[in-house]
Write an enzyme that holds these catalytic residues in place. Structure first.
Site, PDB file in Angstrom:
ATOM      1  N   GLU A  57     -21.300 -47.803  -2.932  1.00 29.94           N
ATOM      2  CA  GLU A  57     -20.157 -48.647  -2.532  1.00 29.94           C
ATOM      3  C   GLU A  57     -19.219 -47.864  -1.617  1.00 29.94           C
ATOM      4  O   GLU A  57     -18.750 -48.379  -0.586  1.00 29.94           O
ATOM      5  CB  GLU A  57     -19.414 -49.114  -3.783  1.00 29.94           C
ATOM      6  CG  GLU A  57     -18.103 -49.823  -3.520  1.00 29.94           C
ATOM      7  CD  GLU A  57     -17.200 -49.806  -4.740  1.00 29.94           C
ATOM      8  OE1 GLU A  57     -15.977 -49.963  -4.548  1.00 29.94           O
ATOM      9  OE2 GLU A  57     -17.702 -49.644  -5.870  1.00 29.94           O
ATOM     10  N   ASP A  61     -18.574 -48.986   2.275  1.00 31.55           N
ATOM     11  CA  ASP A  61     -17.238 -49.289   2.774  1.00 31.55           C
ATOM     12  C   ASP A  61     -17.030 -48.643   4.145  1.00 31.55           C
ATOM     13  O   ASP A  61     -16.531 -49.280   5.088  1.00 31.55           O
ATOM     14  CB  ASP A  61     -16.198 -48.791   1.772  1.00 31.55           C
ATOM     15  CG  ASP A  61     -14.775 -49.003   2.257  1.00 31.55           C
ATOM     16  OD1 ASP A  61     -14.392 -50.155   2.503  1.00 31.55           O
ATOM     17  OD2 ASP A  61     -14.043 -47.998   2.404  1.00 31.55           O
ATOM     18  N   GLU A 133     -20.818 -53.994  -0.669  1.00 32.86           N
ATOM     19  CA  GLU A 133     -20.634 -52.679  -0.028  1.00 32.86           C
ATOM     20  C   GLU A 133     -21.746 -51.723  -0.434  1.00 32.86           C
ATOM     21  O   GLU A 133     -22.262 -50.959   0.395  1.00 32.86           O
ATOM     22  CB  GLU A 133     -19.269 -52.100  -0.392  1.00 32.86           C
ATOM     23  CG  GLU A 133     -18.105 -52.819   0.263  1.00 32.86           C
ATOM     24  CD  GLU A 133     -16.764 -52.292  -0.189  1.00 32.86           C
ATOM     25  OE1 GLU A 133     -15.806 -52.364   0.599  1.00 32.86           O
ATOM     26  OE2 GLU A 133     -16.657 -51.808  -1.345  1.00 32.86           O
TER      27      GLU A 133
END
Length: 243
Positions: A57, A61, A133
């Site tokens: 994640e 991002d 993400e």
């Protein structure tokens, strides 16, 4: 029973194949995809080493910021940095990414702890946006930047086309606030003039005022969007020379 990524892949082989077909990408290392679908609540309850999707994640991002930034830069080459940043923030946020996740049914493939699953975790925007993400991070690790960019284009370019006018007027409220603060050291005021239509299809009319003077008006299906339209009109009116 304590599980590992390998045993999860064996148990979920068909569903992982289904997910890959849905996103249009075949992983070389399917363990990356499996890890992207493991929520921390599941890892802590069921897995030996607790490997879950939070590090992917984190990576995803950054990849989304880069790829969406690149897409916007090439789409709007003459736009100033501040506005590009605001548009990207309007696309890459929790609610937007959660909608992306819902559009590919990502919640159905998540592995959640019992409590999280029972409390509706598969529909929580916070969990879905993080999973999206993580998926982007996994795809970047598996296929590199070009594959990640291709995937992000596939999902974000239609949204940019659909919402082009709204995006080009993105955060007009902030721009109006900055302009008035710079000149007068004060900000505007937004007034809800009226609501029309049935409860399931409300239309809001909003005016933006400064020192009692109406600078612009907007109508939309949400108050936030009506305020943005009003701010856009105000910016246009303020930029016109007096008659």
């Amino acid at each position: 029973m304590t599980m590992t990524l390998d045993t999860l892949i064996q148990d979920n082989n068909e569903r992982l194949a289904e997910l890959q077909a849905g996103i249009g990408y075949l992983f070389n290392n399917v363990s990356l995809l499996q890890q992207a679908m493991v929520h921390s609540s599941f890892a802590f309850e069921r897995m030996k080493k607790g490997r879950h999707n939070e590090t992917l994640e984190f990576l995803g991002d950054a990849v989304l910021d880069l790829t969406v930034g690149y897409i916007l830069f090439t789409r709007f080459p003459d736009m100033r940095e501040g506005k590009l940043t605001r548009i990207r923030a309007g696309l890459v946020n929790e609610s937007g990414l959660a909608e992306m996740a819902r559009s590919i049914g990502l919640g159905d493939y998540l592995l959640l702890g019992r409590g999280e699953d029972a409390s509706g975790g598969r529909e929580k925007s916070s969990i879905l946006s993080c999973a999206y993400e993580a998926l982007v991070g996994a795809l970047f690790m598996d296929g590199g930047y070009d594959q990640a960019l291709s995937f992000v284009r596939q999902w974000f370019e239609p949204l940019i086309d659909k919402r082009r006018e709204i995006l080009l007027a993105a955060d007009a409220k902030s721009a109006l606030q900055e302009q008035l603060q710079e000149k007068f050291n004060e900000g505007p005021e937004y007034i809800l003039d009226k609501e029309d239509g049935p409860a399931h299809a409300r239309v809001f009319t909003v005016s933006v005022l400064f020192h009692g003077r109406a600078l612009g008006c907007g109508r939309a299906s949400s108050k936030k969007e009506a305020e943005q339209i009003a701010a856009t009109a105000a910016l246009h009116n303020l930029s016109e020379p007096p008659q």
